[in-house]
Design a protein around this motif. Sequence first.
Motif, PDB file in Angstrom:
ATOM      1  N   GLN A 147      19.757 -45.919 -20.637  1.00 47.77           N
ATOM      2  CA  GLN A 147      19.084 -47.109 -21.151  1.00 47.77           C
ATOM      3  C   GLN A 147      17.594 -46.898 -21.370  1.00 47.77           C
ATOM      4  OE1 GLN A 147      20.092 -50.099 -18.242  1.00 47.77           O
ATOM      5  NE2 GLN A 147      22.299 -49.863 -18.633  1.00 47.77           N
ATOM      6  N   ASN A 148      17.016 -45.908 -20.657  1.00 47.30           N
ATOM      7  CA  ASN A 148      15.564 -45.718 -20.730  1.00 47.30           C
ATOM      8  C   ASN A 148      15.150 -44.412 -21.397  1.00 47.30           C
ATOM      9  OD1 ASN A 148      14.177 -48.019 -18.981  1.00 47.30           O
ATOM     10  ND2 ASN A 148      16.067 -47.419 -17.916  1.00 47.30           N
ATOM     11  N   GLY A 149      16.083 -43.754 -22.074  1.00 45.13           N
ATOM     12  CA  GLY A 149      15.733 -42.523 -22.781  1.00 45.13           C
ATOM     13  C   GLY A 149      15.247 -41.427 -21.863  1.00 45.13           C
ATOM     14  N   ILE A 150      16.041 -41.122 -20.818  1.00 47.38           N
ATOM     15  CA  ILE A 150      15.688 -40.069 -19.870  1.00 47.38           C
ATOM     16  C   ILE A 150      16.772 -38.995 -19.883  1.00 47.38           C
ATOM     17  CG2 ILE A 150      15.373 -39.496 -17.419  1.00 47.38           C
ATOM     18  CD1 ILE A 150      14.250 -42.313 -17.007  1.00 47.38           C
ATOM     19  N   MET A 151      16.373 -37.743 -20.066  1.00 46.54           N
ATOM     20  CA  MET A 151      17.265 -36.611 -19.866  1.00 46.54           C
ATOM     21  C   MET A 151      17.119 -36.177 -18.416  1.00 46.54           C
ATOM     22  SD  MET A 151      18.793 -35.956 -22.800  1.00 46.54           S
ATOM     23  CE  MET A 151      19.492 -34.329 -22.539  1.00 46.54           C
ATOM     24  N   TYR A 152      18.254 -35.978 -17.738  1.00 45.73           N
ATOM     25  CA  TYR A 152      18.148 -35.558 -16.349  1.00 45.73           C
ATOM     26  C   TYR A 152      19.047 -34.364 -16.071  1.00 45.73           C
ATOM     27  CZ  TYR A 152      22.376 -38.397 -15.218  1.00 45.73           C
ATOM     28  OH  TYR A 152      23.632 -38.937 -15.158  1.00 45.73           O
ATOM     29  N   PHE A 153      18.606 -33.544 -15.107  1.00 40.25           N
ATOM     30  CA  PHE A 153      19.250 -32.274 -14.777  1.00 40.25           C
ATOM     31  C   PHE A 153      19.822 -32.354 -13.369  1.00 40.25           C
ATOM     32  CE2 PHE A 153      16.595 -31.375 -18.270  1.00 40.25           C
ATOM     33  CZ  PHE A 153      16.946 -30.158 -18.840  1.00 40.25           C
ATOM     34  N   PRO A 154      21.014 -32.931 -13.202  1.00 40.84           N
ATOM     35  CA  PRO A 154      21.594 -33.035 -11.863  1.00 40.84           C
ATOM     36  C   PRO A 154      22.197 -31.731 -11.378  1.00 40.84           C
ATOM     37  CG  PRO A 154      23.051 -34.051 -13.468  1.00 40.84           C
ATOM     38  CD  PRO A 154      21.823 -33.622 -14.214  1.00 40.84           C
ATOM     39  N   TYR A 155      22.203 -31.581 -10.067  1.00 47.06           N
ATOM     40  CA  TYR A 155      22.912 -30.478  -9.418  1.00 47.06           C
ATOM     41  C   TYR A 155      24.147 -31.108  -8.787  1.00 47.06           C
ATOM     42  CZ  TYR A 155      18.757 -27.973 -10.557  1.00 47.06           C
ATOM     43  OH  TYR A 155      17.729 -27.391 -11.263  1.00 47.06           O
ATOM     44  N   ALA A 156      25.022 -31.576  -9.663  1.00 47.50           N
ATOM     45  CA  ALA A 156      26.217 -32.321  -9.289  1.00 47.50           C
ATOM     46  C   ALA A 156      27.296 -32.003 -10.307  1.00 47.50           C
ATOM     47  CB  ALA A 156      25.916 -33.820  -9.259  1.00 47.50           C
ATOM     48  N   PHE A 157      28.546 -32.183  -9.925  1.00 48.55           N
ATOM     49  CA  PHE A 157      29.609 -31.565 -10.695  1.00 48.55           C
ATOM     50  C   PHE A 157      30.579 -32.473 -11.457  1.00 48.55           C
ATOM     51  CE2 PHE A 157      29.213 -28.142  -7.206  1.00 48.55           C
ATOM     52  CZ  PHE A 157      28.108 -27.588  -7.851  1.00 48.55           C
ATOM     53  N   PRO A 158      30.546 -33.798 -11.353  1.00 48.51           N
ATOM     54  CA  PRO A 158      31.536 -34.603 -12.086  1.00 48.51           C
ATOM     55  C   PRO A 158      31.486 -34.311 -13.588  1.00 48.51           C
ATOM     56  CG  PRO A 158      30.394 -35.970 -10.485  1.00 48.51           C
ATOM     57  CD  PRO A 158      29.665 -34.657 -10.522  1.00 48.51           C
ATOM     58  N   LYS A 159      32.621 -33.930 -14.150  1.00 50.07           N
ATOM     59  CA  LYS A 159      32.651 -33.540 -15.559  1.00 50.07           C
ATOM     60  C   LYS A 159      32.296 -34.699 -16.488  1.00 50.07           C
ATOM     61  CE  LYS A 159      35.770 -29.568 -15.351  1.00 50.07           C
ATOM     62  NZ  LYS A 159      36.999 -28.936 -15.889  1.00 50.07           N
ATOM     63  N   GLU A 160      32.569 -35.925 -16.057  1.00 46.06           N
ATOM     64  CA  GLU A 160      32.291 -37.073 -16.932  1.00 46.06           C
ATOM     65  C   GLU A 160      30.802 -37.262 -17.192  1.00 46.06           C
ATOM     66  OE1 GLU A 160      33.175 -38.788 -12.725  1.00 46.06           O
ATOM     67  OE2 GLU A 160      33.927 -37.190 -14.054  1.00 46.06           O
ATOM     68  N   LEU A 161      29.939 -36.629 -16.383  1.00 48.05           N
ATOM     69  CA  LEU A 161      28.500 -36.717 -16.623  1.00 48.05           C
ATOM     70  C   LEU A 161      28.073 -35.845 -17.795  1.00 48.05           C
ATOM     71  CD1 LEU A 161      27.058 -36.496 -12.992  1.00 48.05           C
ATOM     72  CD2 LEU A 161      27.368 -38.556 -14.378  1.00 48.05           C
ATOM     73  N   PHE A 162      28.875 -34.830 -18.095  1.00 47.27           N
ATOM     74  CA  PHE A 162      28.479 -33.828 -19.079  1.00 47.27           C
ATOM     75  C   PHE A 162      29.384 -33.790 -20.310  1.00 47.27           C
ATOM     76  CE2 PHE A 162      27.776 -32.317 -14.682  1.00 47.27           C
ATOM     77  CZ  PHE A 162      26.395 -32.483 -14.634  1.00 47.27           C
ATOM     78  N   THR A 163      30.434 -34.601 -20.315  1.00 40.15           N
ATOM     79  CA  THR A 163      31.344 -34.671 -21.451  1.00 40.15           C
ATOM     80  C   THR A 163      31.101 -35.958 -22.228  1.00 40.15           C
ATOM     81  OG1 THR A 163      33.064 -35.643 -20.027  1.00 40.15           O
ATOM     82  CG2 THR A 163      33.126 -33.275 -20.364  1.00 40.15           C
ATOM     83  N   ALA A 164      31.369 -35.922 -23.544  1.00 41.15           N
ATOM     84  CA  ALA A 164      31.176 -37.105 -24.377  1.00 41.15           C
ATOM     85  C   ALA A 164      32.049 -38.258 -23.851  1.00 41.15           C
ATOM     86  CB  ALA A 164      31.545 -36.773 -25.820  1.00 41.15           C
ATOM     87  N   PRO A 165      31.528 -39.501 -23.915  1.00 41.75           N
ATOM     88  CA  PRO A 165      30.319 -39.918 -24.636  1.00 41.75           C
ATOM     89  C   PRO A 165      29.003 -39.722 -23.883  1.00 41.75           C
ATOM     90  CG  PRO A 165      31.358 -41.829 -23.675  1.00 41.75           C
ATOM     91  CD  PRO A 165      32.272 -40.665 -23.374  1.00 41.75           C
ATOM     92  N   ALA A 166      29.043 -39.266 -22.622  1.00 39.37           N
ATOM     93  CA  ALA A 166      27.797 -39.001 -21.907  1.00 39.37           C
ATOM     94  C   ALA A 166      27.040 -37.879 -22.605  1.00 39.37           C
ATOM     95  CB  ALA A 166      28.085 -38.613 -20.465  1.00 39.37           C
ATOM     96  N   SER A 167      25.707 -37.990 -22.660  1.00 38.44           N
ATOM     97  CA  SER A 167      24.935 -36.940 -23.337  1.00 38.44           C
ATOM     98  C   SER A 167      23.546 -36.727 -22.742  1.00 38.44           C
ATOM     99  CB  SER A 167      24.793 -37.269 -24.828  1.00 38.44           C
ATOM    100  OG  SER A 167      24.078 -38.477 -25.016  1.00 38.44           O
ATOM    101  N   ASN A 168      23.178 -37.497 -21.710  1.00 39.64           N
ATOM    102  CA  ASN A 168      21.820 -37.407 -21.170  1.00 39.64           C
ATOM    103  C   ASN A 168      21.698 -36.506 -19.945  1.00 39.64           C
ATOM    104  OD1 ASN A 168      21.616 -39.673 -22.998  1.00 39.64           O
ATOM    105  ND2 ASN A 168      19.689 -40.177 -22.001  1.00 39.64           N
TER     106      ASN A 168
END
Length: 395
Positions: free
Chosen positions: A123-144
């Motif tokens: 919602q706030n236009g932030i790209m973040y680099f987590p050290y976490a593994f849930p695939k739904e964070l990195f698969t479409a429609p997620a993109s940040n």
Amino acid sequence: MHKRTFLKFSALAAATVLSMPLMAHAENATLKIGFVGVTSGPAAAWGISNQRSMETRAAWLNELGGVKIGDKTYNIQIVPFDDQKDPKRAIAGMEKMAQDGVHYVVGPNVDDGAAAVRPVAEQNGIMYFPYAFPKELFTAPASNAILGMVANYQSGPAIYKYLKENKGVKKVAFVAANESDPLSQRESGIAAAQALGLEVVSGNVTYQVDTTDFTPVLLPVIQASPDLLVLSGVSPANAPQLIRSARELGYTGFISTETGQDATVLQEGAGELAEGFISVGGASTPELASDTMKEFVDRYTKMFGEYNDESNTKVYALEYIIETLKANPAAIDNVEEYKKTMDTFEAANPFMKGDAKLKYVGMTSFGQKRQVSVPLVVNEFKGGKFETLFVGQVD
């Protein structure tokens, strides 16, 4: 915290703060990069290595005159927030970043925190680099979200395959803390082990994170006679206790985990009983490390009085952010521009020898490039320190 340690840290912090105006170039603009992660409690080592890596590299770049992005030169300012491994605090931290106009954030360090901050980031236009593994964070429609390390479902199969082919491992058991991150990693590990044809002899034993006596937890697992005991998602604080208990129960097989660990904590908590413990290491080995990486380690050690091997991986996130912004200066305050750049982005990797490149990967795991490319280094604990067992790569 002991008084002597506190005074030493305070003096160091004061010296660092006092020296910053001398190092930074006042005429430069300021680029704020955030960190939201755990720097207190049992998992503190994960986040501390993140924050210290960022601060070490930022101070170094500022000392060199700043970073030129487009027609401007910037001093890098790290904005940290300790989320205490609490998803609610992680959300508060990400909201603070949004209020401060920060568009690029490293962290959080655990699955539930990384999932919790997703709406705020998007919602706030932030790209973040987590050290976490849930695939739904990195698969479409997620993109940040961009995975900042190698995931357990990438490293786990590599470790099990190596032990099966080189050490004759046939039977494996899993033990996990009764929390979402370790339980998720256990399920991924079980699936990977079964896919390799390994027999899972125990896969449902859990413990509470505040457990102090692991003997009753591990006894039924050891009685199942595994060749390999996997400590799924184990925190640096719990790892030595589990290792010690397993060895004292007479277990002589292999012990591994897919999480990064702290050699000092292992040595202090388990000593010789931790010999042979296998874990995912930082993205560098003496054979791979460039002069820049060696200087980074030296600067980090001088700045904080110690070094964590995991920082060999944690140094990368800030570098990826800066180099991607250099490739597309319009992304400074527009993460959509950043996303456009990721598919074709490539830059020299300053931390590795040879012609290694910084690039985004993850197509196989996520169907889109939402992972930084770092070597998969697997370590074995020997003589109080980590030694490289093998090195792999994720596509």
